[in-house]
Design a protein around this motif. Structure first.
Motif, PDB file in Angstrom:
ATOM      1  N   THR A 180      35.053  74.620  19.006  1.00  0.00           N
ATOM      2  CA  THR A 180      34.393  73.354  18.404  1.00  0.00           C
ATOM      3  C   THR A 180      33.617  73.005  19.507  1.00  0.00           C
ATOM      4  O   THR A 180      32.363  72.659  18.973  1.00  0.00           O
ATOM      5  N   ALA A 207      35.966  75.656  12.561  1.00  0.00           N
ATOM      6  CA  ALA A 207      36.284  73.993  13.208  1.00  0.00           C
ATOM      7  C   ALA A 207      37.625  73.108  12.185  1.00  0.00           C
ATOM      8  O   ALA A 207      38.566  72.996  12.530  1.00  0.00           O
ATOM      9  N   ASP A 216      39.434  70.910  13.148  1.00  0.00           N
ATOM     10  CA  ASP A 216      38.905  69.302  14.106  1.00  0.00           C
ATOM     11  C   ASP A 216      38.196  69.320  12.373  1.00  0.00           C
ATOM     12  O   ASP A 216      36.906  69.325  12.375  1.00  0.00           O
ATOM     13  N   VAL A 267      38.113  67.760  20.812  1.00  0.00           N
ATOM     14  CA  VAL A 267      38.595  68.756  20.143  1.00  0.00           C
ATOM     15  C   VAL A 267      38.976  70.130  20.931  1.00  0.00           C
ATOM     16  O   VAL A 267      38.897  70.016  21.410  1.00  0.00           O
ATOM     17  N   ARG A 268      38.768  71.303  19.895  1.00  0.00           N
ATOM     18  CA  ARG A 268      39.035  72.745  19.938  1.00  0.00           C
ATOM     19  C   ARG A 268      37.976  73.356  20.643  1.00  0.00           C
ATOM     20  O   ARG A 268      36.802  72.982  20.717  1.00  0.00           O
TER      21      ARG A 268
END
Length: 317
Positions: free
Chosen positions: A44, A283, A288, A40-41
């Motif tokens: 996030t 997100a 995400d 995930v980023r």
């Protein structure tokens, strides 16, 4: 704010947050756990870690709020707290930990845990003890110093288990003995604002350690390593029922059930209408999608929890 309004705000905001990605909170599946770690980023991941910390703290809080409800002969409220605590740990925390990549194999989990215990033993708790002594909170200073020694022993046990898995030398230590501390309702037993702030930090850390070690124990059991599972589970029990509990007594953490319910409704409402919808929106914007769905699922759950606790509070009036 009524319970129906909480639910509408939680679901409505998440429908907006996730809808642009082609899914909705209502349609999203709610598996018991996820089997894969998803990248995930960074934002996030930060939000996942924040929510893990909140879910772990909710679980610990509700455990002792349930005990207080039992003392007041309120079995239905105690049962509600324990059922909700189970969801916070075994569903919300666990799913967030998997998505955040916070659960590894036994070697990774032991390495992470040993490092955390070493920091608490050598830095955090000794500093808290010094500051409490300086501020005249001698009982807190003694507790912090005692916990520092416990954490050093936990570090040694995790390190020994890690060495055994990596080299075959030595053995996995037996789990530590637990001496549960009761946490009845009562006022703070410290006077310095700095001590209270340090107790709050420590409470959150112990709750998070308990949650992490619980899921690490489950991972070890799935891998067929019962000795490591027992070590994690026994250490988790010390973190919650000794360390968290002792700090909770000094901080006046538990109130009467009516007061506990008011705090619980406020906390669940915030998570349902503010925290999780904001996390879901971020997100979604980051792409995400699975995290956005999970945050929305949790927002809906927390809205339901707020409603249930609000109804329990109404029955006391």
């Amino acid at each position: 704010m009524s319970s129906s309004t909480v639910r509408l705000l939680a679901v409505g905001t998440c429908l907006f947050a996730v809808g642009a990605a082609g899914t909705t909170a209502a349609a999203a599946p709610q598996p018991a756990h996820r089997s894969a770690v998803h990248r995930v980023r960074p934002q996030t991941l930060t939000d996942l870690r924040t929510s893990m910390r909140g879910e772990a703290f909710a679980h610990a809080s509700y455990t002792f709020y349930a005990d207080q409800a039992d003392r007041e002969d309120l079995p239905d409220v105690a049962d509600l707290y324990r059922r909700t605590a189970h969801v916070e740990l075994h569903e919300h925390f666990h799913e967030e930990a998997l998505l955040a990549g916070a659960i590894g194999d036994e070697i990774a989990n032991l390495t992470f845990s040993a490092a955390g215990e070493a920091d608490e033993a050598s830095s955090m708790y000794p500093r808290f003890a010094r500051e409490a002594e300086q501020d005249g909170d001698h009982e807190a200073a003694a507790l912090f110093a005692e916990i520092a020694m416990d954490e050093a022993a936990h570090n040694a046990a995790f390190t020994a288990a890690l060495r055994f898995l990596q080299t075959g030398q030595g053995q996995v230590p037996a789990p530590p003995r637990v001496d549960p501390v009761p946490v009845p309702a009562g006022p703070p037993q410290v006077h310095a604002a700095r001590t209270l702030a340090n107790l709050d930090t420590a409470l959150h850390g112990e709750a998070l350690a308990f949650a992490r070690y619980t899921v690490f124990a489950e991972q070890a059991e799935q891998a067929g390593d019962q000795q490591v599972a027992d070590l994690f589970r026994g250490t988790a029990a010390v973190e919650l029922h000794e360390h968290f509990a002792g700090e909770a007594v000094l901080s006046g953490f538990v109130g009467d059930t009516r007061g506990n319910l008011h705090r619980t409704v406020a906390g669940e409402t915030y998570e349902a209408t503010v925290m999780y919808p904001a996390f879901a929106e971020r997100a979604r914007e980051a792409g995400d999608t699975e995290a956005a769905e999970l945050f929305c699922d949790n927002a809906g759950d927390e809205a339901g929890h707020a409603r249930a606790f609000e109804q329990a509070l109404a029955r006391l009036d």
